[in-house]
Every structure is written in structure tokens, then in C-alpha cells.
Design an enzyme around this catalytic site. Structure first.
Site, short mmCIF file in Angstrom:
data_model
loop_
_atom_site.label_atom_id
_atom_site.label_comp_id
_atom_site.label_asym_id
_atom_site.label_seq_id
_atom_site.Cartn_x
_atom_site.Cartn_y
_atom_site.Cartn_z
N HIS A 154 0.96 -11.49 1.69
CA HIS A 154 -0.12 -10.79 0.99
C HIS A 154 -0.75 -11.62 -0.12
CE1 HIS A 154 -1.44 -6.38 0.04
NE2 HIS A 154 -2.45 -7.22 0.03
N SER A 196 -12.57 -5.50 1.37
CA SER A 196 -13.54 -4.94 0.43
C SER A 196 -14.95 -5.48 0.66
CB SER A 196 -13.11 -5.18 -1.03
OG SER A 196 -11.88 -4.53 -1.29
N SER A 248 -2.98 -14.01 3.16
CA SER A 248 -4.03 -13.29 2.46
C SER A 248 -4.14 -13.83 1.04
CB SER A 248 -3.71 -11.79 2.43
OG SER A 248 -4.72 -11.06 1.76
N ASN A 249 -5.35 -13.96 0.56
CA ASN A 249 -5.62 -14.45 -0.80
C ASN A 249 -5.18 -15.90 -1.01
OD1 ASN A 249 -6.67 -11.93 -2.11
ND2 ASN A 249 -4.64 -11.17 -1.52
N TYR A 258 0.82 -1.21 0.00
CA TYR A 258 0.00 0.00 0.00
C TYR A 258 0.85 1.26 0.00
CZ TYR A 258 -3.74 -3.14 1.68
OH TYR A 258 -4.64 -4.16 1.85
#
Length: 294
Positions: free
Chosen positions: A109, A198, A149-150, A51
Site C-alpha cells: 500500500h 481518487s 501503491s504510492n 480500509y
């Protein structure tokens, strides 16, 4: 109040049920957002190396005036980091940028580098290397919990089978119309908390007439309905906003979606992300989830 409620991770660390996402909030703007969120009552701030705003998040945390143990900070190792030495260096860099002596939760990530996200490459060995660096950081007290994540089921199985510590969290895209129920169930069976990034479908849900009509019946906004949906599924949502009014309303969740309406929401088809389909973090022209049906 939801901001006072917590989940307990498998290793006993508690984590606020509602967090603030900071993706696409610039480094020079995020400090003010974090400070305002803390004043409202948010205690969980989610950032990432990708980010580019860890420094600003740290500035906002210090400006909040809150004690360190009153705050929960999540950051993420860049998806391209797939060696133990590189991951270790980057973990230390996150600590330096945020200005903390420890991070509460740190995640890998993505199982693949962004340029190859969901392209089928085999990064099992690299993910284990990065995971071992996170395990080292956990043992050293640099982080309190580690996760991913993911990650899909096969990616999780790699760490569960070969790592020394099981992931505490899997942060995935999850919202009305795109909820990975099979993955959620699998994570739950392994004691892994699923975080929902999200939860308002990158903002696209706000234009959905059916969601608007349902939200109106509860006297709330669409964003509140979507966040509450995630909570009732046992997920930990991370809505992102830089607007003080939305920070407040996103945390005003003192209502319960009926079983009938939850069934409708769980059966919803994915939301068209429209202009929000392009996400530079991923190195692709469209977010991979925008291409799939779940």
C-alpha cells in the site's frame, strides 16, 4: 462500453479498465455497494487491509451471484508490514476475510508506514521483505498479480533491481491538477500499469467551475470528465462512490475529450481538496499530495 474493456498486465493477466474504489465505505455498508456495482456491470473491486472493509467486500461479491472468474479483486498489504513473515500472515488474513481462494491483484500500500509517509525514511529492505512475501503468494497461486501503491521511482527501482518479479501495477493519486506525468512515463517504460485512485480529486473537482464548464460542453458531469481524462492518459481509474446513480454515471464514458481540451486539463494546477484534505488512513492531518504541486 468501458465496463467491458480491459488492459493486459505485463504477466498476461487482464484487468478491467474501470474499477470501483471502496476507501472510506464502512464494512457494514460496502456489501450493498459492491452488489449494486456488480449488477450495473462493474467487475473490478478495489479494497485494502487499511480500509477495514475486506469482509464486507467479500460479502458483496458473493451476493452478486457472479462466478469467481468473472470478478477482479484488488487488495493491499498494510503499509506497516515490512517483514516477510508478517506480510505472509496478512496475505492469508485477506484471503480469509474476503472469503476467496485467490486474490487477483495485491499491492504494497505504501513504501513507508503511514505515520512516516514521504518523511524520507529508508524502507528499501522492508519493502523487499514484503515483496518477497507477495512473490511467494504469487508462486503459490494465492494471488494472480502483484504490484505497489504510492511508490515513487526510487521505490520502484529497488524492487526492479532486487526482486524476482517486476511490479505489474503502481496505484497512485492521479487526477486533473495532480497528475504525476514523469512517474507515469517511467512506469510505462518498465511495463507497469498506473492505476489512478481518487480520479475526481476526493470529490473536490466537482466544485471546480472550469471543469464544470468543460464537462457541460460534452454533455457530461465533472466526474465523468475526470475519469475519462485518466483513461485517455492510459491510466486505470478507480472512482469511489456509494451512490447507485453515480455508479452508473461514472461508467457512462462514451465520449472523447479533444486533444485541445486534454492539453488544458494536463496543464491544470492542482485542486484545493478543502475539507477532504484529512485522511485517517495515512495517520497524518493532511494527505501528503495536498501539500505538493505536481
Amino acid at each position: 462500453m468501458i465496463l467491458d474493456e480491459q488492459y493486459t498486465l505485463a504477466n498476461g493477466v487482464t484487468i478491467p479498465k474501470l474499477g470501483l474504489g471502496t476507501w472510506r465505505i464502512d464494512d457494514d455498508a460496502v456489501a450493498a455497494v459492491v452488489r449494486e456495482a456488480a449488477a450495473i456491470g462493474y467487475r473490478h473491486i478495489d479494497t485494502a487491509q487499511a480500509y477495514g472493509n475486506e469482509r464486507g467486500v467479500g460479502e458483496g461479491l458473493r451476493a452478486s451471484g457472479l462466478a469467481r472468474d468473472a470478478l477482479f479483486v484488488t487488495t493491499k498489504l498494510v503499509a506497516e508490514s515490512k517483514t516477510r513473515a508478517d506480510a505472509a500472515r496478512r496475505i492469508d488474513e485477506s484471503l480469509r476475510l474476503i472469503g476467496l481462494d485467490h486474490i487477483d491483484l495485491m499491492l504494497i500500500h505504501s513504501p513507508q508506514p503511514w505515520a512516516e509517509f514521504r518523511a524520507g525514511g529508508d524502507y528499501d529492505a522492508g519493502n523487499l521483505e514484503a515483496w518477497r512475501a507477495l512473490e511467494d503468494a504469487l508462486a503459490a497461486g494465492k494471488v494472480r498479480a502483484i504490484g505497489v501503491s504510492n511508490f515513487e521511482r526510487a521505490d520502484l527501482d529497488n524492487l526492479l533491481a532486487h526482486g524476482s518479479v517486476a511490479p505489474a501495477v503502481n496505484q497512485v493519486l492521479a487526477h486533473v491538477g495532480a497528475t504525476p506525468f514523469d512517474l507515469i512515463d517511467y512506469c510505462r517504460s518498465k511495463g507497469v500499469l498506473v492505476q489512478a485512485y481518487s480520479p475526481v480529486a476526493h470529490g473536490a473537482a466537482l466544485d471546480d467551475a472550469a471543469l464544470g464548464a468543460m464537462a457541460a460542453r460534452y454533455g457530461v458531469g465533472v466526474a465523468q470528465l475526470c475519469i475519462r481524462y485518466c483513461l485517455q492518459l492510459g491510466l486505470q481509474p478507480l472512482p469511489k462512490t456509494a451512490t447507485p446513480a453515480h455508479l452508473r454515471s461514472n461508467a457512462e464514458l462514451d465520449f472523447v475529450i479533444s486533444e485541445a481540451d486534454m492539453a488544458v486539463l494536463q496543464q491544470a494546477r492542482r485542486t484545493d481538496y478543502g475539507a477532504a484534505s484529512a485522511f485517517p488512513v495515512f495517520g497524518k492531518t493532511r494527505h501528503p499530495a495536498a501539500e505538493a504541486r505536481t
